[in-house]
Design a protein around this motif. Structure first.
Motif, mmCIF file in Angstrom:
data_model
loop_
_atom_site.group_PDB
_atom_site.id
_atom_site.type_symbol
_atom_site.label_atom_id
_atom_site.label_comp_id
_atom_site.label_asym_id
_atom_site.label_seq_id
_atom_site.Cartn_x
_atom_site.Cartn_y
_atom_site.Cartn_z
ATOM 1 N N VAL A 59 -42.928 -35.129 -4.706
ATOM 2 C CA VAL A 59 -43.070 -36.533 -5.109
ATOM 3 C C VAL A 59 -41.722 -37.009 -5.630
ATOM 4 C CG1 VAL A 59 -45.524 -36.362 -5.647
ATOM 5 C CG2 VAL A 59 -43.847 -35.901 -7.439
ATOM 6 N N SER A 60 -41.493 -38.301 -5.585
ATOM 7 C CA SER A 60 -40.200 -38.833 -6.009
ATOM 8 C C SER A 60 -40.030 -38.713 -7.523
ATOM 9 C CB SER A 60 -40.077 -40.308 -5.610
ATOM 10 O OG SER A 60 -40.894 -41.119 -6.429
ATOM 11 N N GLY A 61 -38.779 -38.748 -7.955
ATOM 12 C CA GLY A 61 -38.511 -38.733 -9.384
ATOM 13 C C GLY A 61 -39.147 -39.910 -10.097
ATOM 14 N N LEU A 62 -39.250 -41.053 -9.407
ATOM 15 C CA LEU A 62 -39.916 -42.212 -10.000
ATOM 16 C C LEU A 62 -41.370 -41.905 -10.318
ATOM 17 C CD1 LEU A 62 -38.544 -45.058 -7.694
ATOM 18 C CD2 LEU A 62 -37.897 -44.631 -10.071
ATOM 19 N N GLU A 63 -42.053 -41.243 -9.383
ATOM 20 C CA GLU A 63 -43.460 -40.910 -9.598
ATOM 21 C C GLU A 63 -43.612 -39.873 -10.702
ATOM 22 O OE1 GLU A 63 -47.677 -41.007 -8.867
ATOM 23 O OE2 GLU A 63 -45.999 -42.385 -8.589
ATOM 24 N N VAL A 64 -42.694 -38.904 -10.746
ATOM 25 C CA VAL A 64 -42.720 -37.898 -11.822
ATOM 26 C C VAL A 64 -42.593 -38.585 -13.182
ATOM 27 C CG1 VAL A 64 -41.509 -35.937 -12.849
ATOM 28 C CG2 VAL A 64 -41.801 -36.060 -10.369
ATOM 29 N N ALA A 65 -41.619 -39.478 -13.288
ATOM 30 C CA ALA A 65 -41.407 -40.185 -14.556
ATOM 31 C C ALA A 65 -42.627 -41.022 -14.928
ATOM 32 C CB ALA A 65 -40.170 -41.067 -14.457
ATOM 33 N N ARG A 66 -43.195 -41.710 -13.950
ATOM 34 C CA ARG A 66 -44.357 -42.559 -14.225
ATOM 35 C C ARG A 66 -45.523 -41.737 -14.758
ATOM 36 N NH1 ARG A 66 -49.022 -44.098 -12.122
ATOM 37 N NH2 ARG A 66 -48.823 -42.681 -10.354
ATOM 38 N N ARG A 67 -45.820 -40.610 -14.104
ATOM 39 C CA ARG A 67 -46.961 -39.791 -14.523
ATOM 40 C C ARG A 67 -46.730 -39.142 -15.879
ATOM 41 N NH1 ARG A 67 -49.078 -36.499 -9.135
ATOM 42 N NH2 ARG A 67 -48.837 -38.205 -7.630
ATOM 43 N N ILE A 68 -45.508 -38.677 -16.105
ATOM 44 C CA ILE A 68 -45.215 -38.047 -17.398
ATOM 45 C C ILE A 68 -45.289 -39.064 -18.522
ATOM 46 C CG2 ILE A 68 -43.330 -37.044 -18.765
ATOM 47 C CD1 ILE A 68 -42.674 -35.290 -16.384
ATOM 48 N N ARG A 69 -44.745 -40.239 -18.299
ATOM 49 C CA ARG A 69 -44.775 -41.256 -19.340
ATOM 50 C C ARG A 69 -46.197 -41.766 -19.610
ATOM 51 N NH1 ARG A 69 -40.920 -43.060 -22.871
ATOM 52 N NH2 ARG A 69 -41.507 -45.198 -22.412
ATOM 53 N N GLN A 70 -47.063 -41.681 -18.618
ATOM 54 C CA GLN A 70 -48.460 -42.049 -18.849
ATOM 55 C C GLN A 70 -49.115 -41.100 -19.838
ATOM 56 O OE1 GLN A 70 -50.270 -42.169 -14.945
ATOM 57 N NE2 GLN A 70 -50.073 -44.387 -14.792
ATOM 58 N N ARG A 71 -48.785 -39.823 -19.751
ATOM 59 C CA ARG A 71 -49.409 -38.807 -20.609
ATOM 60 C C ARG A 71 -48.635 -38.557 -21.889
ATOM 61 N NH1 ARG A 71 -50.925 -33.560 -17.214
ATOM 62 N NH2 ARG A 71 -51.850 -33.072 -19.254
ATOM 63 N N TRP A 72 -47.322 -38.658 -21.826
ATOM 64 C CA TRP A 72 -46.473 -38.409 -22.993
ATOM 65 C C TRP A 72 -45.551 -39.611 -23.162
ATOM 66 C CZ3 TRP A 72 -47.146 -34.579 -19.174
ATOM 67 C CH2 TRP A 72 -47.948 -33.487 -19.557
ATOM 68 N N ARG A 73 -46.006 -40.576 -23.939
ATOM 69 C CA ARG A 73 -45.287 -41.847 -24.058
ATOM 70 C C ARG A 73 -43.888 -41.676 -24.635
ATOM 71 N NH1 ARG A 73 -46.573 -45.211 -20.740
ATOM 72 N NH2 ARG A 73 -45.502 -46.789 -21.983
ATOM 73 N N GLY A 74 -43.694 -40.622 -25.402
ATOM 74 C CA GLY A 74 -42.385 -40.430 -26.021
ATOM 75 C C GLY A 74 -41.423 -39.610 -25.196
ATOM 76 N N ALA A 75 -41.775 -39.284 -23.948
ATOM 77 C CA ALA A 75 -40.914 -38.453 -23.107
ATOM 78 C C ALA A 75 -39.540 -39.094 -22.932
ATOM 79 C CB ALA A 75 -41.571 -38.226 -21.749
#
Length: 218
Positions: A59-75
């Motif tokens: 998956v693209s880095g954009l999708e990785v960032a989106r999913r991580i930020r959904q679960r860990w807002r402070g990432a």
């Protein structure tokens, strides 16, 4: 400091890790080569900074960032990539990236960017920040300016050679939605065929030559 590096090129990833160990002596580094692995392991590692490439094999880095930020807002996510087109920079910031540096930056600037992002401060590589401030677009950028994050992800995956069904599976959307995105992209980007979409991605610097074949084998 705990740092997670996500880059699918082993030589590049290990070189970055060794470089940062020298410049940031107290750093503990986790190396990964795929976006889904980063999402799965982020919670257990809890890095102070996620150093993230844009073009990954799953998956693209954009999708990785989106999913991580959904679960860990402070990432704290720092994009580190070959892509320096302003639409890509804006997309990276919109999905929650705190920083953006290109792989052409000096080693000291990369280390400085990691320090800033770890401290909760945004950091954008100086030439890119200047272009953003002056709104300087390269000639091909005007066609990419109004693309949404999802459209950019679909374009990247399609240009790398992913089938519609694979794109749908990775992005958790339907095949029909992917096909609709591709049809809209052709209209929005003023191209008539799928091969022209690929050529545009290469011309815009969103895709390196040869990346399609490598992604297709992943």
């Amino acid at each position: 400091m705990k740092l997670m590096i996500v880059d699918d090129h082993q030589v590049v990833r290990q070189g970055i890790a060794n470089l940062l160990r020298n410049l940031l002596p107290a750093v503990a580094i986790t190396e990964l080569d795929a976006g889904l692995d980063a999402i799965a392991r982020y919670g257990s590692v809890q890095p102070d900074v996620l150093l993230l490439d844009m073009g990954l094999p799953d998956v693209s880095g954009l999708e990785v960032a989106r999913r991580i930020r959904q679960r860990w807002r402070g990432a704290a996510i720092l994009f580190f990539t070959m892509h320096d087109e302003l639409p890509m920079v804006r997309q990276a910031l919109e999905v929650g990236g705190m920083g953006f540096v290109s792989k052409n930056c000096a080693p000291e600037e990369l280390a400085e960017a990691v320090r800033w992002v770890a401290a909760g401060k945004p950091y954008i590589e100086h030439p890119i920040a200047t272009r953003l401030a002056l709104n300087q677009e390269r000639p091909v950028d005007h066609r990419l300016r109004d693309m949404t994050q999802r459209e950019m992800e679909v374009l990247l995956m399609f240009a790398r050679g992913d089938a519609v069904s694979r794109i749908a599976e990775r992005l958790c959307i339907s095949n029909k939605t992917v096909s609709n995105h591709l049809a809209l992209l052709k209209s929005k980007l003023q191209v008539e065929s799928s091969i022209e979409l690929v050529h545009l991605a290469v011309d815009a610097g969103l895709l390196r030559l040869g990346q399609e074949a490598r992604a297709g084998r992943a």
